[in-house]
Enzyme design. Structure first.
Site, PDB file in Angstrom:
ATOM      1  N   GLU A 105      -0.160  80.087  19.580  1.00 31.87           N
ATOM      2  CA  GLU A 105       0.449  80.234  18.192  1.00 31.87           C
ATOM      3  C   GLU A 105       1.766  79.134  17.990  1.00 31.87           C
ATOM      4  OE1 GLU A 105       1.032  81.854  15.560  1.00 31.87           O
ATOM      5  OE2 GLU A 105       0.374  83.817  15.450  1.00 31.87           O
ATOM      6  N   ASP A 106       2.113  78.977  16.771  1.00 27.71           N
ATOM      7  CA  ASP A 106       3.036  77.994  16.581  1.00 27.71           C
ATOM      8  C   ASP A 106       4.475  78.548  16.725  1.00 27.71           C
ATOM      9  OD1 ASP A 106       2.908  79.578  14.349  1.00 27.71           O
ATOM     10  OD2 ASP A 106       2.760  78.348  12.770  1.00 27.71           O
ATOM     11  N   ASP A 109       8.152  85.120  15.221  1.00 27.53           N
ATOM     12  CA  ASP A 109       9.373  85.380  14.553  1.00 27.53           C
ATOM     13  C   ASP A 109       9.578  86.971  14.647  1.00 27.53           C
ATOM     14  OD1 ASP A 109      11.497  84.721  12.638  1.00 27.53           O
ATOM     15  OD2 ASP A 109      10.351  85.320  11.105  1.00 27.53           O
ATOM     16  N   LYS A 137      11.656  82.762  18.166  1.00 24.12           N
ATOM     17  CA  LYS A 137      12.719  83.133  17.446  1.00 24.12           C
ATOM     18  C   LYS A 137      13.081  84.579  17.824  1.00 24.12           C
ATOM     19  CE  LYS A 137      12.073  81.308  13.220  1.00 24.12           C
ATOM     20  NZ  LYS A 137      12.274  81.432  11.670  1.00 24.12           N
ATOM     21  N   PHE A 158      15.110  78.709   9.797  1.00 21.18           N
ATOM     22  CA  PHE A 158      13.804  78.133   9.243  1.00 21.18           C
ATOM     23  C   PHE A 158      13.523  76.962   9.412  1.00 21.18           C
ATOM     24  CE2 PHE A 158      10.621  77.236   6.289  1.00 21.18           C
ATOM     25  CZ  PHE A 158       9.750  78.162   6.473  1.00 21.18           C
ATOM     26  N   VAL A 159      12.370  76.609  10.388  1.00 22.39           N
ATOM     27  CA  VAL A 159      12.198  75.280  10.789  1.00 22.39           C
ATOM     28  C   VAL A 159      10.791  74.737  10.061  1.00 22.39           C
ATOM     29  CG1 VAL A 159      13.534  75.471  12.946  1.00 22.39           C
ATOM     30  CG2 VAL A 159      11.239  76.115  12.754  1.00 22.39           C
ATOM     31  N   ASP A 165       5.444  74.592   7.939  1.00 21.93           N
ATOM     32  CA  ASP A 165       5.491  74.204   6.667  1.00 21.93           C
ATOM     33  C   ASP A 165       6.766  75.023   5.917  1.00 21.93           C
ATOM     34  OD1 ASP A 165       4.221  76.795   6.304  1.00 21.93           O
ATOM     35  OD2 ASP A 165       4.161  76.321   4.119  1.00 21.93           O
ATOM     36  N   ARG A 171       4.384  69.729   7.260  1.00 20.46           N
ATOM     37  CA  ARG A 171       3.510  70.145   8.495  1.00 20.46           C
ATOM     38  C   ARG A 171       3.199  68.812   9.379  1.00 20.46           C
ATOM     39  NH1 ARG A 171       1.275  75.371   7.917  1.00 20.46           N
ATOM     40  NH2 ARG A 171       0.730  75.989   5.898  1.00 20.46           N
TER      41      ARG A 171
HETATM   42  P1  IMP Z   1       5.730  86.667  12.436  1.00 14.90           P
HETATM   43  O1  IMP Z   1       4.721  87.816  11.998  1.00 14.90           O
HETATM   44  O2  IMP Z   1       7.176  87.267  11.589  1.00 14.90           O
HETATM   45  O3  IMP Z   1       6.250  86.751  13.950  1.00 14.90           O
HETATM   46  O4  IMP Z   1       5.538  85.412  11.471  1.00 14.90           O
HETATM   47  C1  IMP Z   1       4.944  84.202  12.206  1.00 14.90           C
HETATM   48  C2  IMP Z   1       4.322  83.494  11.235  1.00 14.90           C
HETATM   49  O5  IMP Z   1       5.570  83.225  10.358  1.00 14.90           O
HETATM   50  C3  IMP Z   1       4.273  82.112  11.937  1.00 14.90           C
HETATM   51  O6  IMP Z   1       3.048  81.792  12.507  1.00 14.90           O
HETATM   52  C4  IMP Z   1       4.774  81.050  10.793  1.00 14.90           C
HETATM   53  O7  IMP Z   1       3.566  80.699  10.122  1.00 14.90           O
HETATM   54  C5  IMP Z   1       5.591  81.933  10.046  1.00 14.90           C
HETATM   55  N1  IMP Z   1       7.062  81.385  10.261  1.00 14.90           N
HETATM   56  C6  IMP Z   1       7.953  82.155  11.064  1.00 14.90           C
HETATM   57  N2  IMP Z   1       9.066  81.445  11.175  1.00 14.90           N
HETATM   58  C7  IMP Z   1       8.879  80.233  10.493  1.00 14.90           C
HETATM   59  C8  IMP Z   1       9.524  79.058  10.288  1.00 14.90           C
HETATM   60  O8  IMP Z   1      10.853  79.003  10.839  1.00 14.90           O
HETATM   61  N3  IMP Z   1       9.205  77.816   9.601  1.00 14.90           N
HETATM   62  C9  IMP Z   1       7.993  78.015   9.333  1.00 14.90           C
HETATM   63  N4  IMP Z   1       6.996  79.018   9.468  1.00 14.90           N
HETATM   64  C10 IMP Z   1       7.659  80.259  10.172  1.00 14.90           C
END
Ligand code: IMP
Length: 211
Positions: A105-106, A109, A137, A158-159, A165, A171
């Protein structure tokens, strides 16, 4: 987002440099290679954000690896955050039954996307399933998730860059950084969707559907 993008000057600060990312990728690759020594591994990653990390990490792993890719999108806005509903836009190509699987995963959050994916992948009966993320995070986590390999733990902001992106841009930055507040503010003038995304600058929320 209808303003011109100026990649470098839109960035207010570099949070994780290219060198730091590459060193961490090598470190993670070595750890993963040692942990799975003598086995082969299936790397599953999620488009589009994890693309650069996946590409670098697979080359830092010395084991035989297969790769597969999924693409998911969130069901819009605040609803998504509370429900964790995820739509699969692209499913796995091959079977992962009885395979050792590492989900790459990238960024994690709220954890809702990952939580969904883990349950989905477990349903396909892999021999094992672990998680590797470049960024974490934890401040915004809504569900408890055990992450096996973490690159960097970052604050609630937010990064962009290295796959991540804002409005589909940034990206291709080689580092992870934070955009200048004016970039979000100017997007806020462009309409509802941009205004929602601009909230990111103030509370760290994710623009909907921004995988
Ligand atoms: P989650 O389901 O809230 O954990 O969201 C995960 C996805 O939200 C990641 O795979 C990203 O694509 C996007 N995301 C979450 N935080 C960021 C950020 O700071 N910058 C860009 N994309 C984010």
């Amino acid at each position: 987002m209808n303003v011109p993008i100026d990649l470098q000057s839109d960035v207010a600060a570099v949070l994780v440099s290219e060198d730091q990312i590459q060193a961490k990728v090598r470190e993670l690759g070595a750890r993963i290679s040692a942990d799975y020594a003598g086995r082969q591994l299936t790397l599953v990653s999620v488009l589009k954000g994890a693309l650069p990390f996946m590409a670098d990490l697979m080359r830092a792993i010395s084991l035989p690896v297969r790769i597969d890719l999924m693409e998911v999108s969130s069901y819009g806005g605040a609803t998504t955050e509370s429900s964790g509903l995820v739509r699969i836009l692209k499913d796995l190509k091959g079977s992962i039954a009885d395979e050792d699987v590492l989900l790459v995963e990238d960024i994690i959050d709220t954890g809702l996307t990952l939580n969904y994916l883990v349950r989905y992948l477990r349903g396909k009966n892999p021999a094992s399933l672990r998680i590797c993320t470049l960024l974490d995070k934890p401040a915004r986590r809504l569900v408890e998730i055990t992450v096996d390999y973490t690159g960097f733990t970052i604050d609630d902001q937010f990064v962009v860059g290295y796959g991540l992106d804002y409005g589909e841009f940034y990206r291709n930055l080689r580092y992870v950084g934070v955009l200048r507040p004016e970039v979000y503010a100017s997007a806020a003038g462009a309409g509802d969707e941009a205004a929602e995304a601009a909230d990111v600058a103030s509370d760290g929320a994710i623009p909907a559907g921004s995988e």
